[in-house]
Design a protein around this motif. Structure first.
Motif, PDB file in Angstrom:
ATOM      1  N   SER A  89       0.834  -1.210   0.000  1.00 36.35           N
ATOM      2  CA  SER A  89       0.000   0.000   0.000  1.00 36.35           C
ATOM      3  C   SER A  89       0.863   1.254   0.000  1.00 36.35           C
ATOM      4  O   SER A  89       2.003   1.246   0.479  1.00 36.35           O
ATOM      5  N   PHE A 102       0.487   5.757   0.575  1.00 33.00           N
ATOM      6  CA  PHE A 102      -0.381   6.830   1.048  1.00 33.00           C
ATOM      7  C   PHE A 102      -0.876   7.633  -0.149  1.00 33.00           C
ATOM      8  O   PHE A 102      -0.108   7.926  -1.071  1.00 33.00           O
ATOM      9  N   TRP A 136      -8.332   0.668   5.193  1.00 32.68           N
ATOM     10  CA  TRP A 136      -7.477   1.113   4.099  1.00 32.68           C
ATOM     11  C   TRP A 136      -7.736   2.519   3.593  1.00 32.68           C
ATOM     12  O   TRP A 136      -7.040   2.964   2.668  1.00 32.68           O
ATOM     13  N   SER A 172      -5.321   5.229   1.726  1.00 33.65           N
ATOM     14  CA  SER A 172      -4.233   4.488   1.089  1.00 33.65           C
ATOM     15  C   SER A 172      -4.630   4.112  -0.332  1.00 33.65           C
ATOM     16  O   SER A 172      -5.796   4.240  -0.733  1.00 33.65           O
ATOM     17  N   CYS A 175      -9.185   8.412   8.058  1.00 32.42           N
ATOM     18  CA  CYS A 175      -7.969   7.626   7.887  1.00 32.42           C
ATOM     19  C   CYS A 175      -8.216   6.215   8.396  1.00 32.42           C
ATOM     20  O   CYS A 175      -8.695   6.031   9.513  1.00 32.42           O
ATOM     21  N   THR A 209      -3.735   2.165   7.413  1.00 33.30           N
ATOM     22  CA  THR A 209      -2.980   3.315   6.922  1.00 33.30           C
ATOM     23  C   THR A 209      -2.322   4.051   8.072  1.00 33.30           C
ATOM     24  O   THR A 209      -1.152   4.449   8.002  1.00 33.30           O
TER      25      THR A 209
END
Length: 458
Positions: free
Chosen positions: A179, A181, A307, A310, A333, A337
């Motif tokens: 993953s 950001f 997630w 992300s 968020c 993440t």
């Protein structure tokens, strides 16, 4: 219960009162008091008006301003207690009411923007089991194959529909490692992560006695209430009463004013999270997803509870408990993440061990099947399970499959073995292999006469 507009109106009245700054005992002169009062009133009035407009237009300005104001009020309250032990919120009603109103305003905003449980009923929550009773804990570092560690950024993948930890643990690892950001959200991820670090001692006070890491508690607090300490950790409902949404009626014994810590301990215990020993990366992600519910897996969507912010998550969100909107996009968020930032910046050590192909603990089943046949081994593991009940089942239900041995159907590959996830199939799945075994046996006899070394049970 007051609406958001009513709460904001009352908050506006509170903040227009000069008594907030009359409480500043640190001021040494009347001129200093007057200056602070004038400046403070002007600043707070202006910010409030901006934030009300922001709230009504759906922006995050209200949330940001409210968070800052609530922090300032709480810090001011602590200052008074430190300066004069006889001064406390109960004896300073103006300050106490403002703190309460700010907390309620933040809760209402979170309700508009926040996550919703994907459980369809309280019963789904009550049916939770201790996952370590089902799959034994593994305390060794999580092994990550180097091909996954170097695979690049993964964007919007589909998930498995399974809820079983042993079947989706590798998916959690792959998603986490691959993953990235989202560019326009990384600053917010940093903000939320560092705010949790600042409150680490408070989360430790709740988590440590239960054997739960502070960062696990912090992430739930972020997702359920935007770090609002005036709400229940279960689901963000106000502490003034028991919870009214799923899970409802918690804590069972609740006589306000009780503390956030008491509620948080009940939430974590109720979710069967206390006293567990394996807090590895895949276990934590599985438990976070279970906390919110498995609704996204039915749709093969990565859960925003994990997630959001992300590259793994794009859109789709439950906008009410059990109510899904495929076009909605989370503005929070996600837990994974959040955890990735903490790990990447050294605030948490997840004990992730990147290993090469020849270090993963077991050979790959496909690559080594020929060697098993050539060496006349019983299976890839090299060991026949003693007194296994599957033998009697196999011999009774598949008497015609004479050229296969029962233990050949219990062969397990190498990738799961590296993380301690290789287990024999449960009894309820044994029936599933019967038609497949017969068909493969007949084909194998016709084409090759060779044994078959890989059977999928699910």
């Amino acid at each position: 219960m007051d609406s958001s507009e009513e709460v904001l109106a009352k908050l506006n009245d509170d903040l227009s009162l000069a008594n907030l700054f009359d409480l500043l005992d640190k001021a040494q002169t009347i001129e200093e008091v007057n200056a602070i009062r004038a400046f403070g009133n002007e600043l707070l009035e202006r910010r409030l008006l901006e934030s009300v407009e922001g709230f009504r237009s759906g922006t995050r300005r209200f949330l940001n301003v409210t968070e800052k104001m609530l922090e300032a009020m709480t810090d001011l309250d602590r200052t008074f207690v430190a300066i004069s032990p006889v001064r406390n919120p109960i004896q300073a009603p103006a300050l106490s009411s403002i703190i309460g109103r700010l907390g309620e305003a933040l809760r209402l905003f979170h309700d508009d923007e926040g996550m919703r449980k994907t459980h369809n009923s309280d019963q789904e929550v009550e049916d939770l089991n201790n996952d370590e009773d089902m799959i034994a804990p593994v305390l060794d570092p999580v092994k990550i194959p180097d091909d996954i560690a170097n695979s690049g950024i993964l964007t919007g993948p589909k998930t498995s529909t399974s809820r079983k930890y042993e079947e989706i643990a590798d998916e959690y690892i792959r998603f986490f490692v691959s993953s990235g950001f989202k560019n326009d959200r990384e600053a917010l991820v940093k903000k939320y992560a560092l705010k949790a670090v600042a409150e680490k001692s408070r989360y430790e006070a709740v988590g440590n006695p239960l054997g739960i890491p502070w960062w696990f508690v912090a992430a739930i607090h972020l997702l359920e209430s935007s770090y609002n300490f005036s709400t229940h950790l279960h689901n963000g409902d106000p502490l003034s009463n028991r919870t009214f949404r799923v899970p409802s009626g918690r804590p069972a014994a609740w006589l306000p004013p009780n503390s956030w810590e008491e509620s948080a301990r009940d939430a974590l215990t109720h979710q069967k999270l206390a006293g567990l020993s394996d807090w590895s990366l895949p276990r934590a992600l599985w438990r976070w997803e279970r906390y919110n519910g498995w609704g996204y897996r039915k749709k093969r969507l990565p859960s925003p509870y994990l997630w959001s912010f992300s590259s793994i998550y794009t859109k789709g969100k439950y906008v009410g408990d059990g109510v899904f909107n495929k076009s909605a996009v989370s503005k929070q968020c996600g837990c994974a993440t959040f955890l990735k930032f903490l790990h990447d910046h050294g605030h948490v050590d997840l004990k992730l061990d990147v290993v090469g192909e020849n270090e993963q603990g077991q050979p790959d089943s496909d690559a080594n099947a020929d060697a098993v046949v050539a060496d006349n081994k019983p299976n890839i593991d090299g060991v026949v399970p003693p007194a296994h009940p599957f033998q009697a089942f196999f011999e009774e239900r598949l008497p015609e499959v004479r050229h296969f041995k029962w233990h050949e159907f219990l062969i397990k590959g190498g990738s799961h073995g590296a993380n301690g996830l290789n287990t024999d199939p449960p009894r309820e799945l044994w029936e599933n292999v019967l038609p497949l075994a017969r068909a493969l046996y007949q084909r194998a006899l016709i084409r090759t006469g060779a044994p078959i070394f890989a059977i999928r049970w699910t």
